[in-house]
Design an enzyme around this catalytic site. Structure first.
Site, PDB file in Angstrom:
ATOM      1  N   HIS A 165      -7.688   1.205  -4.914  1.00 17.43           N
ATOM      2  CA  HIS A 165      -8.703   1.055  -3.866  1.00 17.43           C
ATOM      3  C   HIS A 165      -9.369   2.418  -3.697  1.00 17.43           C
ATOM      4  O   HIS A 165      -8.797   3.319  -3.078  1.00 17.43           O
ATOM      5  CB  HIS A 165      -8.002   0.581  -2.577  1.00 17.43           C
ATOM      6  CG  HIS A 165      -8.906   0.455  -1.401  1.00 17.43           C
ATOM      7  ND1 HIS A 165      -8.419   0.306  -0.115  1.00 17.43           N
ATOM      8  CD2 HIS A 165     -10.250   0.429  -1.299  1.00 17.43           C
ATOM      9  CE1 HIS A 165      -9.439   0.209   0.718  1.00 17.43           C
ATOM     10  NE2 HIS A 165     -10.559   0.291   0.034  1.00 17.43           N
TER      11      HIS A 165
ATOM     12  N   ASP B  74      -4.191   3.756  -2.682  1.00 23.63           N
ATOM     13  CA  ASP B  74      -5.327   4.168  -1.855  1.00 23.63           C
ATOM     14  C   ASP B  74      -5.789   5.563  -2.245  1.00 23.63           C
ATOM     15  O   ASP B  74      -5.068   6.540  -2.049  1.00 23.63           O
ATOM     16  CB  ASP B  74      -4.918   4.143  -0.376  1.00 23.63           C
ATOM     17  CG  ASP B  74      -4.867   2.728   0.169  1.00 23.63           C
ATOM     18  OD1 ASP B  74      -5.862   2.005   0.042  1.00 23.63           O
ATOM     19  OD2 ASP B  74      -3.815   2.338   0.714  1.00 23.63           O
TER      20      ASP B  74
ATOM     21  N   SER C  93       0.851  -1.196   0.000  1.00 23.65           N
ATOM     22  CA  SER C  93       0.000   0.000   0.000  1.00 23.65           C
ATOM     23  C   SER C  93       0.881   1.237   0.000  1.00 23.65           C
ATOM     24  O   SER C  93       1.621   1.494   0.950  1.00 23.65           O
ATOM     25  CB  SER C  93      -0.896   0.025   1.240  1.00 23.65           C
ATOM     26  OG  SER C  93      -1.393   1.329   1.388  1.00 23.65           O
TER      27      SER C  93
ATOM     28  N   MET D  92      -8.449   8.433  -1.573  1.00 19.93           N
ATOM     29  CA  MET D  92      -9.382   8.890  -0.534  1.00 19.93           C
ATOM     30  C   MET D  92      -9.843  10.306  -0.848  1.00 19.93           C
ATOM     31  O   MET D  92      -9.024  11.149  -1.238  1.00 19.93           O
ATOM     32  CB  MET D  92      -8.689   8.894   0.829  1.00 19.93           C
ATOM     33  CG  MET D  92      -8.108   7.545   1.220  1.00 19.93           C
ATOM     34  SD  MET D  92      -7.458   7.599   2.886  1.00 19.93           S
ATOM     35  CE  MET D  92      -6.661   5.987   2.986  1.00 19.93           C
TER      36      MET D  92
ATOM     37  N   MET E  39     -11.643   4.793  -2.065  1.00 19.04           N
ATOM     38  CA  MET E  39     -12.413   5.105  -0.854  1.00 19.04           C
ATOM     39  C   MET E  39     -13.049   6.465  -1.088  1.00 19.04           C
ATOM     40  O   MET E  39     -12.652   7.475  -0.495  1.00 19.04           O
ATOM     41  CB  MET E  39     -11.495   5.090   0.366  1.00 19.04           C
ATOM     42  CG  MET E  39     -11.096   3.663   0.756  1.00 19.04           C
ATOM     43  SD  MET E  39      -9.658   3.630   1.830  1.00 19.04           S
ATOM     44  CE  MET E  39      -8.373   3.654   0.596  1.00 19.04           C
TER      45      MET E  39
ATOM     46  N   MET F  32     -11.938  -5.484   4.368  1.00 18.11           N
ATOM     47  CA  MET F  32     -11.134  -4.559   5.179  1.00 18.11           C
ATOM     48  C   MET F  32     -10.949  -5.114   6.586  1.00 18.11           C
ATOM     49  O   MET F  32     -11.910  -5.571   7.207  1.00 18.11           O
ATOM     50  CB  MET F  32     -11.819  -3.192   5.290  1.00 18.11           C
ATOM     51  CG  MET F  32     -11.932  -2.365   4.019  1.00 18.11           C
ATOM     52  SD  MET F  32     -10.374  -1.849   3.294  1.00 18.11           S
ATOM     53  CE  MET F  32      -9.598  -0.942   4.624  1.00 18.11           C
TER      54      MET F  32
ATOM     55  N   ASP G 228      -6.897  -6.095   3.677  1.00 14.24           N
ATOM     56  CA  ASP G 228      -6.237  -4.784   3.727  1.00 14.24           C
ATOM     57  C   ASP G 228      -6.414  -4.178   5.115  1.00 14.24           C
ATOM     58  O   ASP G 228      -7.539  -3.941   5.562  1.00 14.24           O
ATOM     59  CB  ASP G 228      -6.881  -3.888   2.656  1.00 14.24           C
ATOM     60  CG  ASP G 228      -6.267  -2.496   2.568  1.00 14.24           C
ATOM     61  OD1 ASP G 228      -5.187  -2.276   3.134  1.00 14.24           O
ATOM     62  OD2 ASP G 228      -6.887  -1.633   1.908  1.00 14.24           O
TER      63      ASP G 228
ATOM     64  N   HIS H 263      -0.787  -1.243  -4.435  1.00 13.95           N
ATOM     65  CA  HIS H 263      -2.103  -0.888  -3.896  1.00 13.95           C
ATOM     66  C   HIS H 263      -2.148   0.628  -3.733  1.00 13.95           C
ATOM     67  O   HIS H 263      -1.428   1.209  -2.917  1.00 13.95           O
ATOM     68  CB  HIS H 263      -2.291  -1.602  -2.559  1.00 13.95           C
ATOM     69  CG  HIS H 263      -3.635  -1.403  -1.940  1.00 13.95           C
ATOM     70  ND1 HIS H 263      -4.728  -2.165  -2.280  1.00 13.95           N
ATOM     71  CD2 HIS H 263      -4.066  -0.537  -0.997  1.00 13.95           C
ATOM     72  CE1 HIS H 263      -5.776  -1.783  -1.556  1.00 13.95           C
ATOM     73  NE2 HIS H 263      -5.402  -0.786  -0.769  1.00 13.95           N
TER      74      HIS H 263
HETATM   75  C1  DX5 Z   1      -6.535   2.035   4.841  1.00 14.00           C
HETATM   76  C2  DX5 Z   1      -5.965   1.609   3.518  1.00 14.00           C
HETATM   77  C3  DX5 Z   1      -4.914   0.598   3.602  1.00 14.00           C
HETATM   78  C4  DX5 Z   1      -3.713   1.011   4.427  1.00 14.00           C
HETATM   79  C5  DX5 Z   1      -3.068  -0.211   4.966  1.00 14.00           C
HETATM   80  O1  DX5 Z   1      -7.682   2.757   4.604  1.00 14.00           O
HETATM   81  O2  DX5 Z   1      -6.973   1.071   2.683  1.00 14.00           O
HETATM   82  O3  DX5 Z   1      -4.505   0.179   2.306  1.00 14.00           O
HETATM   83  O4  DX5 Z   1      -2.787   1.733   3.700  1.00 14.00           O
HETATM   84  O5  DX5 Z   1      -2.005   0.196   5.767  1.00 14.00           O
HETATM   85  P1  DX5 Z   1      -1.347  -0.777   6.838  1.00 14.00           P
HETATM   86  O6  DX5 Z   1      -0.842  -1.968   6.093  1.00 14.00           O
HETATM   87  O7  DX5 Z   1      -0.297   0.064   7.433  1.00 14.00           O
HETATM   88  O8  DX5 Z   1      -2.455  -1.151   7.806  1.00 14.00           O
HETATM   89 ZN    ZN Z   2      -6.369   0.100   0.830  1.00 12.11          ZN
END
Ligand code: DX5
Ligand code: ZN
Length: 220
Positions: free
Chosen positions: A65, A34, A7, A36, A67, A136, A174, A32
């Site tokens: 991903h 993320d 990630s 947001m 969000m 999740m 994740d 990955h």
């Molecule tokens: C959280 C993200 C994850 C996050 C995971 O909302 O979707 O992908 O980066 O980070 P770690 O592995 O540090 O929990």
């Molecule tokens: Zn994620």
């Protein structure tokens, strides 16, 4: 097949291109990404224009991903930017079936994610069209949170349902994946392992990726 998807939430954003190249050298399968929007989750990261630039730095699978509250609106941008796997949340506001179809029509892999409070059955009506389901194991929004082991029954149930239907759907986990928790998730049936802080916070990311893979492989 096991896939390790670092990630990039935990990478150094001032040198993302180098970080992406380094993850390939370290043996990552996917990246990955993320995304947001500060609305679906209380944090803001990056959008399609940056993904488009980063595409030049890596030929690894871009596992996006989303969000965000209205994924359908932005998915065409992520498709154009070079995303490979596009994962959105079942809890978001877009019409689920139409959004999945939009992703599939472009030849990309459609994936659905569920937050910790959502039952896994929420993805069942769409399962046959999905390449992946993301379970999740933290509340989405931030890296570095603790792994929620009580999500494992959802993964077990989902793997059973996929087998019952003869599907080889990827199951991604994740949140809080580390050398301590990876076996728990793989044993439950997750084969795509996202790890942010465990990989980017490691002194030896190559070794960490290799150990994550070998620990999970015992169950596949
Ligand atoms: C959280 C993200 C994850 C996050 C995971 O909302 O979707 O992908 O980066 O980070 P770690 O592995 O540090 O929990
Ligand atoms: Zn994620």
């Amino acid at each position: 097949m096991i896939k390790i998807s670092p990630s990039i939430l935990s990478c150094d954003y001032s040198k993302m291109g180098e970080e992406f190249e380094n993850m390939k050298r370290c043996g990552a399968d996917w990246l990955h990404i993320d995304v947001m929007d500060g609305h679906f989750v209380p944090n803001i990261t990056l959008g399609a224009p940056l993904v488009k630039c980063l595409r030049k730095c890596s030929d690894l699978v871009f596992d996006c991903h989303l969000m965000i509250s209205d994924p359908k609106k932005y998915i065409p941008d992520f498709i154009k930017a070079g995303a490979d796997v596009i994962c959105f949340h079942v809890e978001a506001d877009s019409p689920i079936e139409e959004t999945i179809d939009l992703i599939r029509e472009s030849g990309k892999v459609a994936a659905l994610a569920v937050k910790p409070g959502t039952d896994i059955e929420a993805v069942y009506p769409y399962l046959d069209k999905l390449g992946m389901v993301l379970v999740m194991t933290v509340e989405p929004g931030f890296g570095g949170q603790s792994f929620m082991e009580d999500m494992m029954p959802k993964i077990v149930k989902l793997r059973e349902e996929c087998e019952r239907r003869g599907l080889e759907t990827d199951i991604q986990v994740d949140g809080g994946i580390s050398l301590k928790t990876v076996e728990i998730a793989a044993k439950a049936g997750a084969n795509v392992l996202v790890a942010g802080s465990a990989i980017f916070g490691s002194d030896d990311p190559k070794e960490t990726i290799s150990l994550l893979r070998s620990s999970a492989a015992k169950y596949f």
